[in-house]
Design an enzyme around this catalytic site. Structure first.
Site, PDB file in Angstrom:
ATOM      1  N   VAL A 107       0.837  -1.206   0.000  1.00 21.60           N
ATOM      2  CA  VAL A 107       0.000   0.000   0.000  1.00 21.60           C
ATOM      3  C   VAL A 107       0.871   1.254   0.000  1.00 21.60           C
ATOM      4  O   VAL A 107       0.364   2.359   0.151  1.00 21.60           O
ATOM      5  CB  VAL A 107      -0.945  -0.012   1.233  1.00 21.60           C
ATOM      6  CG1 VAL A 107      -1.907  -1.196   1.167  1.00 21.60           C
ATOM      7  CG2 VAL A 107      -0.150  -0.049   2.555  1.00 21.60           C
ATOM      8  N   HIS A 123      -4.308  -4.345  -2.411  1.00 22.91           N
ATOM      9  CA  HIS A 123      -4.770  -4.042  -1.050  1.00 22.91           C
ATOM     10  C   HIS A 123      -4.945  -2.539  -0.805  1.00 22.91           C
ATOM     11  O   HIS A 123      -4.883  -2.087   0.331  1.00 22.91           O
ATOM     12  CB  HIS A 123      -3.806  -4.635  -0.012  1.00 22.91           C
ATOM     13  CG  HIS A 123      -3.825  -6.135   0.033  1.00 22.91           C
ATOM     14  ND1 HIS A 123      -2.793  -6.903   0.529  1.00 22.91           N
ATOM     15  CD2 HIS A 123      -4.783  -7.015  -0.358  1.00 22.91           C
ATOM     16  CE1 HIS A 123      -3.110  -8.199   0.431  1.00 22.91           C
ATOM     17  NE2 HIS A 123      -4.306  -8.291  -0.104  1.00 22.91           N
ATOM     18  N   THR A 190       6.955 -11.894  -0.995  1.00 23.35           N
ATOM     19  CA  THR A 190       5.704 -12.164  -0.290  1.00 23.35           C
ATOM     20  C   THR A 190       5.762 -13.531   0.375  1.00 23.35           C
ATOM     21  O   THR A 190       6.348 -14.465  -0.171  1.00 23.35           O
ATOM     22  CB  THR A 190       4.469 -12.057  -1.220  1.00 23.35           C
ATOM     23  OG1 THR A 190       3.302 -12.463  -0.501  1.00 23.35           O
ATOM     24  CG2 THR A 190       4.613 -12.896  -2.483  1.00 23.35           C
ATOM     25  N   ASN A 215      12.821 -14.556  -2.858  1.00 17.83           N
ATOM     26  CA  ASN A 215      12.584 -14.387  -1.415  1.00 17.83           C
ATOM     27  C   ASN A 215      13.748 -15.045  -0.671  1.00 17.83           C
ATOM     28  O   ASN A 215      14.025 -16.225  -0.893  1.00 17.83           O
ATOM     29  CB  ASN A 215      11.252 -15.067  -1.046  1.00 17.83           C
ATOM     30  CG  ASN A 215      10.773 -14.674   0.342  1.00 17.83           C
ATOM     31  OD1 ASN A 215      11.564 -14.590   1.279  1.00 17.83           O
ATOM     32  ND2 ASN A 215       9.477 -14.456   0.482  1.00 17.83           N
ATOM     33  N   ALA A 233      15.277  -9.072  -3.023  1.00 18.38           N
ATOM     34  CA  ALA A 233      14.778  -8.484  -4.273  1.00 18.38           C
ATOM     35  C   ALA A 233      15.759  -7.448  -4.819  1.00 18.38           C
ATOM     36  O   ALA A 233      15.950  -7.338  -6.028  1.00 18.38           O
ATOM     37  CB  ALA A 233      13.418  -7.846  -4.032  1.00 18.38           C
TER      38      ALA A 233
HETATM   39  P1  OAD Z   1       4.822 -10.746   4.767  1.00 15.84           P
HETATM   40  O1  OAD Z   1       5.384  -9.919   5.876  1.00 15.84           O
HETATM   41  O2  OAD Z   1       3.842 -11.792   5.102  1.00 15.84           O
HETATM   42  O3  OAD Z   1       6.005 -11.433   3.971  1.00 15.84           O
HETATM   43  C1  OAD Z   1       7.134 -10.699   3.560  1.00 15.84           C
HETATM   44  C2  OAD Z   1       8.061 -11.655   2.831  1.00 15.84           C
HETATM   45  O4  OAD Z   1       9.134 -10.892   2.327  1.00 15.84           O
HETATM   46  C3  OAD Z   1       8.652 -12.752   3.725  1.00 15.84           C
HETATM   47  O5  OAD Z   1       8.437 -14.011   3.112  1.00 15.84           O
HETATM   48  C4  OAD Z   1      10.151 -12.402   3.761  1.00 15.84           C
HETATM   49  O6  OAD Z   1      10.982 -13.551   3.781  1.00 15.84           O
HETATM   50  C5  OAD Z   1      10.310 -11.658   2.466  1.00 15.84           C
HETATM   51  N1  OAD Z   1      11.443 -10.705   2.428  1.00 15.84           N
HETATM   52  C6  OAD Z   1      12.022 -10.034   3.456  1.00 15.84           C
HETATM   53  N2  OAD Z   1      13.025  -9.260   3.016  1.00 15.84           N
HETATM   54  C7  OAD Z   1      13.062  -9.421   1.667  1.00 15.84           C
HETATM   55  C8  OAD Z   1      13.888  -8.880   0.619  1.00 15.84           C
HETATM   56  N3  OAD Z   1      14.864  -7.998   0.880  1.00 15.84           N
HETATM   57  N4  OAD Z   1      13.644  -9.282  -0.654  1.00 15.84           N
HETATM   58  C9  OAD Z   1      12.660 -10.176  -0.931  1.00 15.84           C
HETATM   59  N5  OAD Z   1      11.871 -10.717   0.010  1.00 15.84           N
HETATM   60  C10 OAD Z   1      12.060 -10.345   1.290  1.00 15.84           C
HETATM   61  O7  OAD Z   1       4.239  -9.688   3.690  1.00 15.84           O
HETATM   62  P2  OAD Z   1       3.196  -9.963   2.504  1.00 15.84           P
HETATM   63  O8  OAD Z   1       3.392 -11.288   1.909  1.00 15.84           O
HETATM   64  O9  OAD Z   1       3.239  -8.762   1.627  1.00 15.84           O
HETATM   65  O10 OAD Z   1      -2.275  -7.254   4.037  1.00 15.84           O
HETATM   66  O11 OAD Z   1       1.853  -9.949   3.319  1.00 15.84           O
HETATM   67  C11 OAD Z   1       0.641 -10.078   2.647  1.00 15.84           C
HETATM   68  C12 OAD Z   1      -0.411  -9.198   3.286  1.00 15.84           C
HETATM   69  O12 OAD Z   1      -0.510  -9.465   4.688  1.00 15.84           O
HETATM   70  C13 OAD Z   1      -0.093  -7.714   3.241  1.00 15.84           C
HETATM   71  O13 OAD Z   1      -0.477  -7.098   2.025  1.00 15.84           O
HETATM   72  C14 OAD Z   1      -0.888  -7.170   4.383  1.00 15.84           C
HETATM   73  C15 OAD Z   1      -0.565  -8.215   5.409  1.00 15.84           C
HETATM   74  O14 OAD Z   1      -1.452  -8.325   6.466  1.00 15.84           O
HETATM   75  C16 OAD Z   1      -3.062  -6.191   4.107  1.00 15.84           C
HETATM   76  O15 OAD Z   1      -2.660  -5.084   4.460  1.00 15.84           O
HETATM   77  C17 OAD Z   1      -4.469  -6.458   3.707  1.00 15.84           C
END
Ligand code: OAD
Ligand code: ZN
Length: 246
Positions: A107, A123, A190, A215, A233
């Site tokens: 967001v 989102h 993600t 990831n 990334a």
């Molecule tokens: P998460 O916090 O669930 O996952 C973040 C991911 O990024 C994890 O798997 C990490 O290992 C990975 N990560 C961390 N550092 C990184 C880097 N430098 N490069 C690549 N990857 C890295 O976040 P989301 O999957 O985005 O929802 O979460 C999904 C949704 O849950 C969000 O949109 C939000 C949250 O509640 C809403 O706001 C509706």
């Protein structure tokens, strides 16, 4: 080791040959900009706060001023953050690949600030103000403890999607249509835990697309897809762009 490549040549070839590419990003792509993710150990928002206290319509009804304090704090954090090498590389990828659709769960608007156009915000956007009752985006004084809708006087809420709420219809339509029709799908930063976004990679794989994840902590997807790149990334995406530009 300096000079070590993390992106397999076969993935570069698959992207070069793809007619349509779909990219889904999550909080991990903004981590290198200093924006905390949700679920990372130590730093993730949901390690420190409970989602049901801050990211549901029930929580907003209970204590809208608390929700606004949290979102104003996050808005400030995002305002001060800068797009990183990963965001910038995805913007370049958009000009290198003729048909790239970028869908983000984030967001924070950092893809747009990095130069990506036509970003599908799954989102919502943290800077949007939306009437809690009418659902439409409004212009209001969002510095107020709880801003009010200029049209109907109801409370205004941040324009993001909370748990238990529907994904904006147009974002959903774009995402499902592109995921099921693309030749290559990239899942970046993600945890692949929150549906329906998490289902997009599965839809693409089932439809025969080449699927890759970027990831540092491989997710449950990794076992069933073509490429799991265990790197940040900000490392993998610039390398990908570099390989595709050669
Ligand atoms: P998460 O916090 O669930 O996952 C973040 C991911 O990024 C994890 O798997 C990490 O290992 C990975 N990560 C961390 N550092 C990184 C880097 N430098 N490069 C690549 N990857 C890295 O976040 P989301 O999957 O985005 O929802 O979460 C999904 C949704 O849950 C969000 O949109 C939000 C949250 O509640 C809403 O706001 C509706
Ligand atoms: Zn209203």
């Amino acid at each position: 080791m300096p000079g070590t490549r993390v992106v397999p040549a076969a993935l570069v070839t698959a992207l070069r040959n793809a007619r349509s590419v779909c990219v889904l990003t999550g909080a991990g792509i903004s981590a290198e900009s200093g924006v905390p993710t949700f679920r990372d150990a130590q730093t993730g928002f949901w390690q420190r706060f409970k989602a049901e206290d801050l990211a549901t319509p029930e929580a907003f009804r209970r204590d809208p001023a608390l929700i606004w304090r949290w979102y104003r704090w996050r808005r400030e954090l995002v305002r001060q953050a800068q797009p990183n090498a990963g965001h910038l590389a995805l913007a370049k990828l958009g000009s290198l690949l003729p048909r790239l659709t970028l869908i983000t769960q984030n967001v924070d608007g950092l893809h747009q600030r990095a130069g990506s156009t036509a970003v599908t915000e799954f989102h919502g956007n943290i800077f949007a103000d939306r009437c809690f009752v009418e659902g439409r985006i409004v212009a209001c004084d969002s510095d107020a403890d709880v801003p009010r809708c200029p049209a109907c006087g109801s409370h205004v809420r941040p324009g993001v999607v909370w748990f238990g709420e529907a994904i904006p219809q147009q974002a959903l339509d774009t995402a499902f249509a592109t995921a099921s029709a693309c030749d290559a799908f990239l899942s970046v930063g993600t945890s692949s835990l929150v549906y329906p976004a998490a289902g997009l990679a599965e839809i693409a794989a089932a439809a025969g697309a080449v699927v890759a994840e970027i990831n540092p902590q491989p997710t449950h997807l990794a076992a069933n897809i073509d490429f799991a790149i265990a790197a940040p990334a900000g490392v993998a995406l610039p390398e990908l762009v570099d390989s595709l530009s050669r």
